[in-house]
Design a protein around this motif. Sequence first.
Motif, PDB file in Angstrom:
ATOM      1  N   GLU A 244       0.782  -1.233   0.000  1.00 45.55           N
ATOM      2  CA  GLU A 244       0.000   0.000   0.000  1.00 45.55           C
ATOM      3  C   GLU A 244       0.815   1.285   0.000  1.00 45.55           C
ATOM      4  O   GLU A 244       0.271   2.347  -0.318  1.00 45.55           O
ATOM      5  N   VAL A 245       2.094   1.234   0.344  1.00 43.70           N
ATOM      6  CA  VAL A 245       2.850   2.472   0.506  1.00 43.70           C
ATOM      7  C   VAL A 245       3.918   2.640  -0.563  1.00 43.70           C
ATOM      8  O   VAL A 245       4.144   3.756  -1.054  1.00 43.70           O
TER       9      VAL A 245
ATOM     10  N   ALA B  99      -1.121   7.056   5.471  1.00 45.56           N
ATOM     11  CA  ALA B  99      -0.712   5.655   5.564  1.00 45.56           C
ATOM     12  C   ALA B  99      -0.707   5.166   7.007  1.00 45.56           C
ATOM     13  O   ALA B  99      -1.113   4.032   7.288  1.00 45.56           O
TER      14      ALA B  99
ATOM     15  N   ARG C  65      -4.172   4.318   8.125  1.00 47.69           N
ATOM     16  CA  ARG C  65      -4.647   3.080   7.511  1.00 47.69           C
ATOM     17  C   ARG C  65      -4.017   1.867   8.173  1.00 47.69           C
ATOM     18  O   ARG C  65      -4.686   0.856   8.403  1.00 47.69           O
ATOM     19  N   TYR C  66      -2.735   1.952   8.500  1.00 48.93           N
ATOM     20  CA  TYR C  66      -2.054   0.820   9.142  1.00 48.93           C
ATOM     21  C   TYR C  66      -2.635   0.548  10.531  1.00 48.93           C
ATOM     22  O   TYR C  66      -2.911  -0.612  10.877  1.00 48.93           O
TER      23      TYR C  66
END
Length: 315
Positions: free
Chosen positions: A28-29, A61, A64-65
């Motif tokens: 995702e990053v 991010a 989200r994590y």
Amino acid sequence: MLRLVISRLASLAVTLLFVSLAIFLILEVLPGDPAAIMLGTSAREDTLAALRQELGLDRPALVRYVDWIGGLLQGDLGTSITYKMPVSTLVAERMSVTLPLSFLAILISTALALPLGVAAAARRDGPVDRAVLIFSQMGVAVPNFWIGLLFILFFSTRLGWFPAGGFPGWDAGIGPALQALLLPALALALPQAAVLTRVTRSATLEVIGADFVRTARAKGVNRRATLRRHVVPNALIPVTTILGLQLSFFFGGAILVENVFNLPGLGRLAYQALNQRDLVVIKDVVLIFSGFVIVVNFLVDIGYTILDPRLRSRA
């Protein structure tokens, strides 16, 4: 001993945290748009924007994590983009195939490897030893998916003893379900049984040559009793380590075997999610596989300590 368990649990938690962070960063990053990966580069911008908003990719991010980890701790693995259902439901359904398959393969591998390895060591350079060495070399050389294909051709297509693929479900009864899992379990077990047989043979030969075994024999203990009381318990210490490592291979190797036999397990789910670019499912399934490996290594570490009195005294 308690201090050792607590220390290993802390190490396990830290390892899981770092693994989850690595999975999140990769999917995702790191450079690349997850939405574009899932929908393809030809997708319209408004469609991409809608998917980014649905997945929360428009948020920072770190947020989200934290949300992902918080959901995992609560049993919420998110919702699959492809199947439009909770990932936890998908995983639970597929685990009902993968876990029995893996454990059946473990039982078959252990039941084959331990007696064969001890018998080969007890009759070194004899016919049994040579036959066991041939079996172990063939098992190491042939991959499990190729064994699975051969099993399908012979036992399913030619003899018709077992289904060529698919899973009837546990509702159909234990007999039909186990019949569908037996050939995949054998295909999964035989290569690992070959490795474990060689390790068992080497460990048994090493213990047979130890001073305490010669002392037991000099005191009049017969060969069978020496093997049962002194050789096998001590040979199991290195064998346990290899067996623990193999548990991870059983779980991971199910990906190939489940696809060969068309079994609706967790490995096939991972393969389908990869083909369908369902990053939500991929992220969770990879973490489950990784977590299983880490937990197994923790249990092996504790089991090794229980089996070896020297380590227990240090703990």
